[in-house]
Write an enzyme that holds these catalytic residues in place. Structure first.
Site, PDB file in Angstrom:
ATOM      1  N   LYS A 192       0.889  -1.102   0.034  1.00  0.00           N
ATOM      2  CA  LYS A 192       0.064  -0.028   0.040  1.00  0.00           C
ATOM      3  C   LYS A 192       0.867   1.138   0.041  1.00  0.00           C
ATOM      4  O   LYS A 192       1.857   1.494   1.007  1.00  0.00           O
ATOM      5  CB  LYS A 192      -0.808  -0.128   1.217  1.00  0.00           C
ATOM      6  CG  LYS A 192      -1.560   1.393   1.595  1.00  0.00           C
ATOM      7  CD  LYS A 192      -2.522   1.069   2.830  1.00  0.00           C
ATOM      8  CE  LYS A 192      -3.288   2.543   3.151  1.00  0.00           C
ATOM      9  NZ  LYS A 192      -4.037   2.580   4.410  1.00  0.00           N
ATOM     10  N   ASP A 197      -2.854  10.423   3.175  1.00  0.00           N
ATOM     11  CA  ASP A 197      -4.292  10.220   3.571  1.00  0.00           C
ATOM     12  C   ASP A 197      -5.089  11.060   4.367  1.00  0.00           C
ATOM     13  O   ASP A 197      -4.814  11.235   5.619  1.00  0.00           O
ATOM     14  CB  ASP A 197      -4.357   8.608   4.319  1.00  0.00           C
ATOM     15  CG  ASP A 197      -5.592   8.494   4.408  1.00  0.00           C
ATOM     16  OD1 ASP A 197      -6.659   8.788   3.705  1.00  0.00           O
ATOM     17  OD2 ASP A 197      -5.873   7.508   5.079  1.00  0.00           O
ATOM     18  N   LYS A 204     -10.405  13.113   8.137  1.00  0.00           N
ATOM     19  CA  LYS A 204      -9.802  12.632   9.404  1.00  0.00           C
ATOM     20  C   LYS A 204      -9.672  14.117  10.180  1.00  0.00           C
ATOM     21  O   LYS A 204      -9.523  15.053   9.604  1.00  0.00           O
ATOM     22  CB  LYS A 204      -8.251  12.107   9.225  1.00  0.00           C
ATOM     23  CG  LYS A 204      -8.144  10.651   8.445  1.00  0.00           C
ATOM     24  CD  LYS A 204      -6.627  10.442   8.407  1.00  0.00           C
ATOM     25  CE  LYS A 204      -6.572   9.009   7.773  1.00  0.00           C
ATOM     26  NZ  LYS A 204      -6.877   7.858   8.519  1.00  0.00           N
ATOM     27  N   ASP A 215       1.401   6.504   5.588  1.00  0.00           N
ATOM     28  CA  ASP A 215       0.496   5.381   4.967  1.00  0.00           C
ATOM     29  C   ASP A 215       1.034   4.849   3.590  1.00  0.00           C
ATOM     30  O   ASP A 215       0.148   4.203   3.090  1.00  0.00           O
ATOM     31  CB  ASP A 215      -1.065   6.275   4.761  1.00  0.00           C
ATOM     32  CG  ASP A 215      -1.998   5.345   4.987  1.00  0.00           C
ATOM     33  OD1 ASP A 215      -1.780   4.210   5.575  1.00  0.00           O
ATOM     34  OD2 ASP A 215      -3.260   5.614   4.423  1.00  0.00           O
ATOM     35  N   ASP A 274     -12.052   6.802   3.577  1.00  0.00           N
ATOM     36  CA  ASP A 274     -10.863   6.695   4.551  1.00  0.00           C
ATOM     37  C   ASP A 274     -10.488   5.229   4.710  1.00  0.00           C
ATOM     38  O   ASP A 274      -9.645   4.799   5.086  1.00  0.00           O
ATOM     39  CB  ASP A 274     -11.085   7.268   5.941  1.00  0.00           C
ATOM     40  CG  ASP A 274      -9.907   7.327   6.682  1.00  0.00           C
ATOM     41  OD1 ASP A 274      -8.633   7.614   5.961  1.00  0.00           O
ATOM     42  OD2 ASP A 274     -10.001   7.635   8.021  1.00  0.00           O
ATOM     43  N   GLU A 276      -9.470   3.586   2.200  1.00  0.00           N
ATOM     44  CA  GLU A 276      -9.058   3.556   0.928  1.00  0.00           C
ATOM     45  C   GLU A 276      -8.060   2.499   0.485  1.00  0.00           C
ATOM     46  O   GLU A 276      -7.607   2.099  -0.565  1.00  0.00           O
ATOM     47  CB  GLU A 276      -8.378   4.994   0.388  1.00  0.00           C
ATOM     48  CG  GLU A 276      -6.996   5.254   0.840  1.00  0.00           C
ATOM     49  CD  GLU A 276      -7.012   5.415   2.234  1.00  0.00           C
ATOM     50  OE1 GLU A 276      -5.478   4.714   2.883  1.00  0.00           O
ATOM     51  OE2 GLU A 276      -7.763   5.705   3.136  1.00  0.00           O
ATOM     52  N   ARG A 278      -7.608  -0.596   1.244  1.00  0.00           N
ATOM     53  CA  ARG A 278      -8.087  -1.842   0.729  1.00  0.00           C
ATOM     54  C   ARG A 278      -8.503  -1.725  -0.862  1.00  0.00           C
ATOM     55  O   ARG A 278      -8.522  -2.748  -1.507  1.00  0.00           O
ATOM     56  CB  ARG A 278      -9.230  -2.408   1.592  1.00  0.00           C
ATOM     57  CG  ARG A 278     -10.405  -1.517   1.695  1.00  0.00           C
ATOM     58  CD  ARG A 278     -11.437  -1.915   2.905  1.00  0.00           C
ATOM     59  NE  ARG A 278     -10.758  -1.351   4.107  1.00  0.00           N
ATOM     60  CZ  ARG A 278     -11.235  -1.574   5.428  1.00  0.00           C
ATOM     61  NH1 ARG A 278     -12.304  -2.272   5.609  1.00  0.00           N
ATOM     62  NH2 ARG A 278     -10.560  -0.945   6.409  1.00  0.00           N
TER      63      ARG A 278
END
Length: 425
Positions: A192, A197, A204, A215, A274, A276, A278
């Protein structure tokens, strides 16, 4: 006094006037007093104490140091602000392995700690590809798919998550093939690579967004692990897929209620922008499955639920196959890292239902509801070929928001050694 402080290990208790101190000093010598139990943890804590006192250069000396204890010390001694100078001890093979580990960990740590402005998705892909090419030479080939090209090749998840940014999303496809010709792919790695993010429209809070340069920890972890394994003489074909994007808000950003139909036909309703990670990993796992690799490993800073379950000293692992979990636990133990399995049963695939699509990317509640880490793994399972041995690593221990007794603030690289060991198996 010599130029470098010397650091030794001892199993003797400190002199009475030191009380219960685990580190004592005499002239230019610091002694770490091992007290039984988890000695590697004690060494890493002692290294943090020495570094917090402003020490940046030292020499490890004495007979008790081995590969694992020296590496534990190096992990505690590292910081985000400056490189440390550690003079290793031991034979040539031990020192060579420590150098390879440090080179690989430093690369990963530098990526994780880089500012989001300086690490766009395409740049992350380029840096990873160039570093691995420097190690592997002609054994490494790669291509970077970016922007609208992602849609042309049906990588809809990476494109959707990254389209809100002015800087295009990208997928790195990299092939390390030391065997030549059309050798079979033994392992496929997926990382990933969300370079920042914001949470998208499921935005967030400021304190939760501050550390989100981390991230892309999964991408840096699998890249560093492959690089380390290559330095160690890896002699099998491995493919690497990095799923790189910025999750930002704009008039072009993906929205709650959108439905993405993936290359394998699975449709996904977006109920949380959020969640995202996956969505981008779904593309990477399909690409990995297409290689025919017998082992697929993905790594991601995926869920807060994993962090709540295992804390910051373990990485959570998931697999439908108990033998894969056992192998990962054994390899982690061999290299002094910590992993812990969390549940993944067939019914976890159905734990994010949708009235409009085959599945949703989460549950419409805070944190994805109970069992959020397992539900996320269940979502990913939709995109893995049934024949493969699949290991999902939720990197709860890849980043420290603030310094603690074991780690300086920033990237930890915890997980790199485990994946490198799995590659060598």
């Amino acid at each position: 006094m010599t130029e470098l402080m010397k650091v030794s290990l001892t199993k003797e208790a400190p002199a009475a006037h030191w009380g219960k101190a685990d580190v004592t000093f005499q002239n230019d010598l610091a002694a770490i007093h091992l007290q039984g139990g988890d000695e590697l943890r004690q060494i890493q804590k002692a290294a943090r104490k020495l570094r917090s006192q402003g020490i940046t250069s030292l020499s490890l000396e004495g007979e008790l140091w081995d590969l694992h204890s020296q590496w534990a010390f190096a992990q505690g001694f590292a910081t985000a602000k400056s490189n440390s100078d550690i003079r290793w001890t031991g034979d040539e093979a031990t020192q060579a392995e420590l150098k390879n580990r440090l080179d690989s960990a430093s690369f990963a740590r530098q990526l994780i700690n880089e500012t989001p402005e300086n690490l766009a998705p395409v740049k992350l892909a380029i840096l990873a590809a160039h570093w691995l090419s420097e190690i592997g030479g002609e054994k490494v080939t790669y291509r970077i798919i970016e922007g609208a090209e992602l849609l042309e090749e049906k990588w809809v998840g990476i494109h959707a998550v990254g389209r809100g940014s002015e800087r295009p999303p990208a997928m790195l496809e990299l092939d390390y093939n030391p065997l030549g010709d059309d050798a079979p792919v033994s392992v496929a790695l997926v990382g990933k690579g969300i370079t920042f993010d914001s949470g998208g429209y499921s935005i967030k809070a400021s304190e939760g967004m501050l550390g989100m340069k981390c991230d892309m920890g999964g991408a840096s972890t699998v890249t560093a692990a492959l690089g380390l394994a290559m330095k160690q003489g890896l002699n099998k074909r491995v493919k690497l897929f990095l799923c790189c994007a910025e999750n930002l808000i704009s008039g072009h950003a993906y929205k709650l209620g959108d439905i993405l139909t993936y290359k394998n036909g699975v449709s996904v309703e977006v109920v949380n922008t959020d969640a995202e990670g996956r969505l981008v990993l779904a593309d990477g796992l399909q690409a990995a499955s297409e290689t025919g690799a017998s082992l697929i490993i993905d790594a991601a800073t995926l869920t807060g639920a994993a962090l709540m379950a295992v804390g910051t000293n373990y990485n959570a692992i998931f697999s439908p196959k108990s033998e894969v979990l056992a192998m990962a636990q054994a390899k982690a133990a061999e290299v002094g890292e910590r992993v812990w399995p969390l549940p993944l049963d067939p019914w976890h695939r159905e734990m994010c239902p949708s009235a409009y699509a085959d599945t949703a990317n989460s549950r419409p509640m805070k944190g994805g509801g109970a069992g959020g880490a397992s539900n996320a793994a269940g979502f990913l399972w939709h995109f893995v070929t049934p024949e493969a041995n699949w290991l999902h690593m939720d990197l709860a221990s890849a980043f420290a928001d603030t310094s603690n007794s074991l780690w300086a603030a920033g990237g930890t690289t915890h997980g790199v050694l485990t994946i490198a060991a799995l590659l060598q198996d």
